[in-house]
Scaffold this motif. Structure first.
Motif, PDB file in Angstrom:
ATOM      1  N   MET A   1      43.507 -26.969  33.236  1.00  0.00           N
ATOM      2  CA  MET A   1      45.276 -26.618  33.085  1.00  0.00           C
ATOM      3  C   MET A   1      45.709 -27.984  32.824  1.00  0.00           C
ATOM      4  N   PRO A   2      46.466 -28.063  31.307  1.00  0.00           N
ATOM      5  CA  PRO A   2      46.795 -29.213  31.347  1.00  0.00           C
ATOM      6  C   PRO A   2      48.117 -30.135  32.085  1.00  0.00           C
ATOM      7  N   LEU A   3      48.361 -30.943  32.317  1.00  0.00           N
ATOM      8  CA  LEU A   3      49.369 -31.597  32.900  1.00  0.00           C
ATOM      9  C   LEU A   3      51.008 -31.277  32.377  1.00  0.00           C
ATOM     10  N   THR A   4      51.619 -30.754  33.124  1.00  0.00           N
ATOM     11  CA  THR A   4      53.402 -30.476  31.826  1.00  0.00           C
ATOM     12  C   THR A   4      53.722 -32.052  32.223  1.00  0.00           C
ATOM     13  N   GLU A   5      54.978 -32.166  30.748  1.00  0.00           N
ATOM     14  CA  GLU A   5      55.148 -34.078  31.036  1.00  0.00           C
ATOM     15  C   GLU A   5      56.237 -33.775  32.466  1.00  0.00           C
ATOM     16  N   LEU A   6      56.537 -33.293  33.392  1.00  0.00           N
ATOM     17  CA  LEU A   6      57.047 -33.612  34.788  1.00  0.00           C
ATOM     18  C   LEU A   6      56.197 -34.164  35.555  1.00  0.00           C
ATOM     19  N   GLU A   7      54.683 -32.910  35.565  1.00  0.00           N
ATOM     20  CA  GLU A   7      54.088 -33.416  36.637  1.00  0.00           C
ATOM     21  C   GLU A   7      53.580 -35.107  35.866  1.00  0.00           C
ATOM     22  N   LYS A   8      53.465 -35.279  35.095  1.00  0.00           N
ATOM     23  CA  LYS A   8      52.950 -36.718  34.544  1.00  0.00           C
ATOM     24  C   LYS A   8      54.064 -37.506  34.668  1.00  0.00           C
ATOM     25  N   THR A   9      55.147 -36.877  34.315  1.00  0.00           N
ATOM     26  CA  THR A   9      56.227 -37.646  35.079  1.00  0.00           C
ATOM     27  C   THR A   9      56.210 -38.605  36.472  1.00  0.00           C
ATOM     28  N   VAL A  10      55.562 -37.102  37.058  1.00  0.00           N
ATOM     29  CA  VAL A  10      55.619 -37.281  39.078  1.00  0.00           C
ATOM     30  C   VAL A  10      54.885 -38.668  39.216  1.00  0.00           C
ATOM     31  N   LEU A  11      53.621 -38.617  38.654  1.00  0.00           N
ATOM     32  CA  LEU A  11      52.063 -39.036  38.782  1.00  0.00           C
ATOM     33  C   LEU A  11      52.231 -40.407  38.249  1.00  0.00           C
ATOM     34  N   LEU A  12      53.591 -40.756  37.438  1.00  0.00           N
ATOM     35  CA  LEU A  12      53.460 -42.179  36.880  1.00  0.00           C
ATOM     36  C   LEU A  12      54.812 -42.807  37.999  1.00  0.00           C
ATOM     37  N   ALA A  13      55.442 -41.865  38.557  1.00  0.00           N
ATOM     38  CA  ALA A  13      56.300 -42.523  39.455  1.00  0.00           C
ATOM     39  C   ALA A  13      55.418 -42.404  40.957  1.00  0.00           C
ATOM     40  N   MET A  14      54.585 -41.785  40.753  1.00  0.00           N
ATOM     41  CA  MET A  14      54.022 -41.836  42.127  1.00  0.00           C
ATOM     42  C   MET A  14      52.479 -43.465  41.612  1.00  0.00           C
ATOM     43  N   LEU A  15      52.296 -44.252  40.625  1.00  0.00           N
ATOM     44  CA  LEU A  15      51.590 -44.988  40.324  1.00  0.00           C
ATOM     45  C   LEU A  15      52.497 -46.172  40.674  1.00  0.00           C
ATOM     46  N   VAL A  16      53.801 -46.434  40.322  1.00  0.00           N
ATOM     47  CA  VAL A  16      55.116 -47.506  40.655  1.00  0.00           C
ATOM     48  C   VAL A  16      55.053 -47.550  42.089  1.00  0.00           C
ATOM     49  N   PHE A  17      55.538 -46.493  42.808  1.00  0.00           N
ATOM     50  CA  PHE A  17      55.826 -46.415  44.092  1.00  0.00           C
ATOM     51  C   PHE A  17      54.187 -46.570  45.297  1.00  0.00           C
ATOM     52  N   THR A  18      53.578 -46.509  45.095  1.00  0.00           N
ATOM     53  CA  THR A  18      52.546 -47.171  45.559  1.00  0.00           C
ATOM     54  C   THR A  18      51.310 -47.920  45.159  1.00  0.00           C
ATOM     55  N   LYS A  19      51.471 -48.324  44.292  1.00  0.00           N
ATOM     56  CA  LYS A  19      51.314 -49.501  43.536  1.00  0.00           C
ATOM     57  C   LYS A  19      49.249 -49.729  43.571  1.00  0.00           C
ATOM     58  N   GLY A  20      49.135 -47.472  43.343  1.00  0.00           N
ATOM     59  CA  GLY A  20      48.241 -47.514  43.094  1.00  0.00           C
ATOM     60  C   GLY A  20      46.964 -47.104  44.376  1.00  0.00           C
ATOM     61  N   SER A  21      47.377 -47.721  45.440  1.00  0.00           N
ATOM     62  CA  SER A  21      47.637 -47.155  46.919  1.00  0.00           C
ATOM     63  C   SER A  21      47.162 -46.283  46.917  1.00  0.00           C
ATOM     64  N   LEU A  22      45.545 -45.400  47.753  1.00  0.00           N
ATOM     65  CA  LEU A  22      45.498 -43.839  48.704  1.00  0.00           C
ATOM     66  C   LEU A  22      46.416 -43.819  49.846  1.00  0.00           C
ATOM     67  N   ASP A  23      46.519 -44.401  49.988  1.00  0.00           N
ATOM     68  CA  ASP A  23      47.306 -44.351  52.127  1.00  0.00           C
ATOM     69  C   ASP A  23      48.491 -44.867  52.089  1.00  0.00           C
ATOM     70  N   ILE A  24      49.626 -45.518  51.143  1.00  0.00           N
ATOM     71  CA  ILE A  24      50.299 -45.523  51.067  1.00  0.00           C
ATOM     72  C   ILE A  24      51.736 -43.468  50.184  1.00  0.00           C
ATOM     73  N   TYR A  25      52.488 -43.227  51.337  1.00  0.00           N
ATOM     74  CA  TYR A  25      53.579 -42.178  51.334  1.00  0.00           C
ATOM     75  C   TYR A  25      54.332 -42.580  51.151  1.00  0.00           C
ATOM     76  N   VAL A  26      54.820 -41.768  50.045  1.00  0.00           N
ATOM     77  CA  VAL A  26      56.049 -41.983  49.188  1.00  0.00           C
ATOM     78  C   VAL A  26      57.132 -40.457  49.677  1.00  0.00           C
ATOM     79  N   SER A  27      58.206 -41.185  49.999  1.00  0.00           N
ATOM     80  CA  SER A  27      59.674 -40.186  50.408  1.00  0.00           C
ATOM     81  C   SER A  27      59.938 -38.748  49.348  1.00  0.00           C
ATOM     82  N   GLU A  28      59.627 -37.965  49.976  1.00  0.00           N
ATOM     83  CA  GLU A  28      60.878 -36.697  49.011  1.00  0.00           C
ATOM     84  C   GLU A  28      62.242 -38.012  48.279  1.00  0.00           C
ATOM     85  N   LYS A  29      62.757 -38.016  48.939  1.00  0.00           N
ATOM     86  CA  LYS A  29      64.345 -38.425  48.509  1.00  0.00           C
ATOM     87  C   LYS A  29      64.215 -40.148  47.934  1.00  0.00           C
ATOM     88  N   ASN A  30      62.849 -40.690  48.082  1.00  0.00           N
ATOM     89  CA  ASN A  30      62.591 -42.214  46.740  1.00  0.00           C
ATOM     90  C   ASN A  30      62.491 -41.375  45.871  1.00  0.00           C
TER      91      ASN A  30
END
Length: 89
Positions: A1-30
């Motif tokens: 199933m293709p991702l929506t634009e908002l899902e893509k944006t969230v994934l990109l935001a997560m990528l920025v916050f975690t700097k590509g790490s699989l171990d870093i948690y990002v809070s919903e508030k951030n």
């Protein structure tokens, strides 16, 4: 199933916050702080969708999220594809 634009944006935001790490948690508030007020409710729904599709993992006790391996790969793929330019060929 293709991702929506908002899902893509969230994934990109997560990528920025975690700097590509699989171990870093990002809070919903951030994450919410990076989106306009009118997008915060859809953002929470999108986070739930990404958790159910196993692209991100929710912390068992807190409202924090981290990438799954599949989610990081998808986020990197979205980053490499770049933004779609509408009406341009």
């Amino acid at each position: 199933m293709p991702l929506t634009e908002l899902e893509k944006t969230v994934l990109l935001a997560m990528l920025v916050f975690t700097k590509g790490s699989l171990d870093i948690y990002v809070s919903e508030k951030n994450l919410e702080a990076r989106f306009p007020v009118r997008k915060r409710k859809p953002l929470r729904e999108t986070l739930g969708d990404l958790v159910s599709s196993k692209l991100i993992i929710i912390h068992p006790k807190e409202k924090k999220y981290k990438f799954s391996k599949k989610g990081k790969e998808e986020g990197s793929r979205v980053l490499l594809r770049g933004a779609k330019l509408w009406d341009m060929k």
